[in-house]
Scaffold this motif. Structure first.
Motif, short mmCIF file in Angstrom:
data_model
loop_
_atom_site.label_atom_id
_atom_site.label_comp_id
_atom_site.label_asym_id
_atom_site.label_seq_id
_atom_site.Cartn_x
_atom_site.Cartn_y
_atom_site.Cartn_z
N THR A 138 -2.78 -4.81 -6.03
CA THR A 138 -2.36 -3.54 -6.64
C THR A 138 -0.90 -3.55 -7.06
OG1 THR A 138 -3.98 -2.33 -5.32
CG2 THR A 138 -2.19 -1.04 -6.29
N CYS A 139 0.02 -3.89 -6.12
CA CYS A 139 1.45 -3.80 -6.43
C CYS A 139 2.11 -5.16 -6.59
CB CYS A 139 2.17 -2.98 -5.38
SG CYS A 139 2.35 -3.81 -3.76
N GLY A 140 1.43 -6.26 -6.26
CA GLY A 140 1.98 -7.59 -6.46
C GLY A 140 2.88 -8.10 -5.36
N LEU A 141 3.11 -7.32 -4.30
CA LEU A 141 4.00 -7.76 -3.23
C LEU A 141 3.38 -8.91 -2.45
CD1 LEU A 141 6.60 -7.15 -1.51
CD2 LEU A 141 5.09 -5.80 -0.05
N VAL A 142 4.15 -9.96 -2.21
CA VAL A 142 3.70 -11.08 -1.38
C VAL A 142 4.07 -10.78 0.06
CG1 VAL A 142 3.98 -13.54 -0.89
CG2 VAL A 142 3.94 -12.74 -3.26
N SER A 143 3.09 -10.87 0.93
CA SER A 143 3.33 -10.61 2.35
C SER A 143 2.35 -11.41 3.19
CB SER A 143 3.19 -9.11 2.66
OG SER A 143 1.90 -8.64 2.30
N LEU A 144 2.51 -11.34 4.50
CA LEU A 144 1.62 -12.03 5.43
C LEU A 144 0.65 -11.01 6.01
CD1 LEU A 144 4.32 -14.19 7.21
CD2 LEU A 144 2.63 -14.98 5.55
N PRO A 145 -0.62 -11.06 5.63
CA PRO A 145 -1.58 -10.02 6.05
C PRO A 145 -1.62 -9.79 7.55
CG PRO A 145 -2.54 -11.42 4.36
CD PRO A 145 -1.24 -12.04 4.75
N ARG B 175 0.14 5.85 -2.89
CA ARG B 175 -1.31 5.84 -3.07
C ARG B 175 -1.69 6.40 -4.43
NH1 ARG B 175 -2.99 2.19 -1.28
NH2 ARG B 175 -5.11 2.99 -1.40
N VAL B 176 -0.92 7.40 -4.88
CA VAL B 176 -1.18 7.97 -6.21
C VAL B 176 -0.95 6.91 -7.28
CG1 VAL B 176 -0.44 9.70 -7.89
CG2 VAL B 176 -0.59 10.31 -5.47
N TYR B 177 0.13 6.15 -7.14
CA TYR B 177 0.43 5.14 -8.16
C TYR B 177 -0.55 3.98 -8.08
CZ TYR B 177 3.22 2.71 -11.61
OH TYR B 177 3.63 2.11 -12.76
N ALA B 178 -1.02 3.67 -6.89
CA ALA B 178 -2.06 2.64 -6.77
C ALA B 178 -3.32 3.08 -7.50
CB ALA B 178 -2.37 2.38 -5.29
N PHE B 179 -3.63 4.37 -7.45
CA PHE B 179 -4.79 4.91 -8.17
C PHE B 179 -4.59 4.75 -9.68
CE2 PHE B 179 -6.53 8.74 -10.32
CZ PHE B 179 -7.87 8.45 -10.17
N VAL B 180 -3.37 4.96 -10.15
CA VAL B 180 -3.08 4.81 -11.59
C VAL B 180 -3.35 3.38 -12.03
CG1 VAL B 180 -1.26 4.87 -13.35
CG2 VAL B 180 -1.38 6.67 -11.61
N ALA C 257 9.18 -2.03 -11.38
CA ALA C 257 10.37 -1.23 -11.10
C ALA C 257 10.01 0.04 -10.34
CB ALA C 257 11.07 -0.87 -12.42
N VAL C 258 8.82 0.58 -10.61
CA VAL C 258 8.37 1.76 -9.87
C VAL C 258 8.16 1.41 -8.40
CG1 VAL C 258 6.55 3.50 -9.67
CG2 VAL C 258 7.28 2.74 -11.93
N TRP C 259 7.50 0.27 -8.14
CA TRP C 259 7.29 -0.14 -6.75
C TRP C 259 8.61 -0.48 -6.07
CZ3 TRP C 259 2.93 1.28 -4.90
CH2 TRP C 259 1.76 1.25 -5.67
N HIS D 276 0.68 -7.23 9.05
CA HIS D 276 0.60 -5.82 8.64
C HIS D 276 -0.84 -5.30 8.72
CE1 HIS D 276 4.70 -6.27 7.12
NE2 HIS D 276 4.30 -7.36 6.50
N ASP D 277 -1.61 -5.80 9.68
CA ASP D 277 -2.99 -5.33 9.86
C ASP D 277 -3.82 -5.46 8.59
OD1 ASP D 277 -2.48 -4.62 12.52
OD2 ASP D 277 -1.71 -2.66 11.91
N ASP D 278 -3.56 -6.55 7.83
CA ASP D 278 -4.31 -6.85 6.60
C ASP D 278 -4.15 -5.78 5.53
OD1 ASP D 278 -5.26 -9.25 7.61
OD2 ASP D 278 -7.03 -8.32 8.50
N HIS D 279 -3.06 -5.03 5.57
CA HIS D 279 -2.77 -4.04 4.54
C HIS D 279 -1.39 -4.30 3.94
CE1 HIS D 279 -6.16 -1.93 6.40
NE2 HIS D 279 -6.24 -1.22 5.28
N CYS D 280 -1.27 -4.04 2.67
CA CYS D 280 0.02 -4.23 2.00
C CYS D 280 1.04 -3.25 2.59
CB CYS D 280 -0.13 -3.99 0.49
SG CYS D 280 1.44 -4.07 -0.41
N PRO D 281 2.20 -3.74 3.03
CA PRO D 281 3.19 -2.83 3.62
C PRO D 281 3.83 -1.90 2.61
CG PRO D 281 4.09 -5.05 3.42
CD PRO D 281 2.64 -5.14 3.06
N ARG D 282 3.66 -2.19 1.31
CA ARG D 282 4.30 -1.35 0.31
C ARG D 282 3.38 -0.27 -0.24
NH1 ARG D 282 7.69 -4.20 -4.41
NH2 ARG D 282 5.65 -4.95 -5.12
N CYS D 283 2.15 -0.65 -0.65
CA CYS D 283 1.26 0.34 -1.26
C CYS D 283 0.09 0.74 -0.37
CB CYS D 283 0.74 -0.16 -2.60
SG CYS D 283 -0.47 -1.51 -2.48
N GLY D 284 -0.14 0.00 0.71
CA GLY D 284 -1.21 0.36 1.64
C GLY D 284 -2.57 -0.20 1.30
N SER D 285 -2.71 -0.96 0.20
CA SER D 285 -4.01 -1.52 -0.18
C SER D 285 -4.39 -2.66 0.77
CB SER D 285 -3.96 -2.05 -1.61
OG SER D 285 -3.62 -1.03 -2.52
#
Length: 440
Positions: free
Chosen positions: A243-250, A148-153, A209-211, A253-262
């Motif tokens: 935010t993080c660019g991850l492709v997923s099926l909303p 979440r901190v890095y998403a803020f950045v 690379a950070v993600w 994951h309850d419409d939230h990114c499984p990696r960054c939580g956005s």
């Protein structure tokens, strides 16, 4: 060398090789697989030519060192003086805080907040958060909240304007050099070094690379099934995280990114109407921004207010033609071109224009990149107000035109940030899929 040591060294060597991933181009919306990349390799979109990923060598270690160095330099810049001016036996010093404070004393507290945020608060938060995340990834058990901190950045990045502030200081210096005696302070040299260090830190940091490292270290709360995602199609509702660019099926994951939580959206929600609202407000404020003075210069009890165009004329009269051209472009032409350019992009999206999609995409990213440089005049006024306050002998006061101009810059930046260039490709029929996805 033991087998375990050899294996550990081999794993370290492979760790800087990016994994193959399914991604969606943030410019045109095409789904494609980015192959595994070695350090120095780049992947570009097969349709619009945008850079999808550039792999860096040691993308986390070098970035951490440079961010720590930049944070230390910023501390020095905050503690030292920028300039010292003197005239008629009187002396004044200016620091990063003097100008904004004097703006507030003149009743323009809005500019105090904006200048302090863009020159001190945003750079400090950005550097500190980067350091916190990169150090956290070196711990045996990285804290989960660093995602979440890095998403803020990622959202804070456009609002750090150290380099724009330095250019504003340069313009202020040219206006003062014939008026008062000037001594440059250590903070100015520190800011120049800070700018170079921050540019280097951005250049060596591979954000993906950070993600990826967070994912490898188990920071996300649940494992991510890239194999299943790679088989997903646009018709299945696959979406990339803004935010993080991850492709997923909303819906998985309850419409939230499984990696960054956005929160996941196929496209930025309400992008077109929100951009229109911000753009119209900016166009209205552009008139008072150029009509009302941004500062007033008084010498021996007499003087006159100066508008943005008046400042350009003064630079030309001083035969500083390159600087006059730069200020004119940044403070007069760029805001107008942003309003006109964004209006063209929005109209082309709403009417589904099919031509010159790649050119319009490049235009969008150019608009998004140059908008912040229009803050030059605001930063220049901040320095002048801080330094030139010698009572009846000579003084400079800020004008209310500065508030309108600052609002124009911020509104156009928000309009560009809130627009989604993929909507242009959707409207032109380049991304046939779920009819609920991507339509303005």
């Amino acid at each position: 060398m033991s087998a375990s040591a050899a294996l550990g060294r081999a794993e370290d060597a492979v760790s800087w090789r990016t994994p193959a991933r399914l991604c969606e181009c943030g410019s045109c919306g095409r789904f494609q697989v980015i192959p595994a990349l070695e350090a120095g390799d780049s992947a570009v979109c097969s349709r619009c030519g945008s850079v999808l990923r550039k792999a860096m060598r040691d993308p986390l270690g070098r970035a951490l060192a440079l961010n720590l160095a930049a944070l230390s330099i910023l501390g020095v810049a905050c503690l030292m003086s920028l300039m010292t001016v003197s005239t008629a036996g009187m002396t004044r010093q200016a620091s990063l805080f003097t100008g904004p404070v004097d703006m507030g004393r003149s009743g323009l507290w809005e500019l105090t907040v904006i200048v302090l945020f863009t020159t001190v608060v945003a750079p400090t938060l950005k550097l500190a958060a980067n350091c916190y995340v990169l150090i956290g990834l070196r711990l045996a058990r990285p804290p989960r909240h660093i995602r979440r901190v890095y998403a803020f950045v990622e959202h804070l990045r456009p609002w750090s304007m150290v380099e724009v502030f330095l250019l504003g200081v340069a313009v202020a210096y040219t206006k003062l050099v014939d008026l008062v005696h000037i001594e440059l302070g250590m903070a100015l040299y520190a800011l120049a070094l800070l700018m170079l260090t921050m540019i280097a830190a951005e250049a060596v940091l591979d954000r993906q690379a950070v993600w990826d490292e967070m994912e490898r270290r188990g920071v996300p709360r649940q494992p991510i099934d890239h194999a299943a995602t790679a088989l997903a199609r646009r018709e299945d509702g696959a979406a990339s995280c803004h935010t993080c660019g991850l492709v997923s099926l909303p819906h998985h994951h309850d419409d939230h990114c499984p990696r960054c939580g956005s929160t996941l959206h196929a496209r930025k929600p309400s992008a077109v109407p929100r951009a229109w609202a911000l753009l119209v407000a900016a166009a209205i404020l552009y008139i008072p921004a150029n009509y009302f003075p941004v500062l007033a210069f008084y010498q021996l009890g007499s003087g006159q207010p100066s508008t943005i165009l008046g400042g350009v004329v003064e630079l030309m009269e001083a035969e500083l033609y390159p600087l006059a051209a730069l200020v004119f472009l940044a403070s007069v032409a760029v805001p107008l071109m942003k309003v006109v350019g964004m209006a063209v992009l929005l109209l082309s999206t709403q009417f589904g224009w099919r031509g010159r999609l790649r050119d319009r995409t490049r235009l969008y990213f150019a608009i998004n990149a140059i908008g912040r440089w229009s803050m030059i005049d605001i930063f220049m006024v901040t320095i002048l107000v801080a330094l030139v306050r010698f009572g009846a002998i000579v003084s400079i006061e800020p004008g209310y035109g500065g508030i309108a101009f600052c609002a124009v810059v911020i509104l156009t930046m928000l309009a560009a940030e809130g627009f989604d260039p993929r909507l242009m490709w959707d409207a032109a029929g380049a991304n046939p899929a779920d009819p609920a996805q991507g339509r303005p």
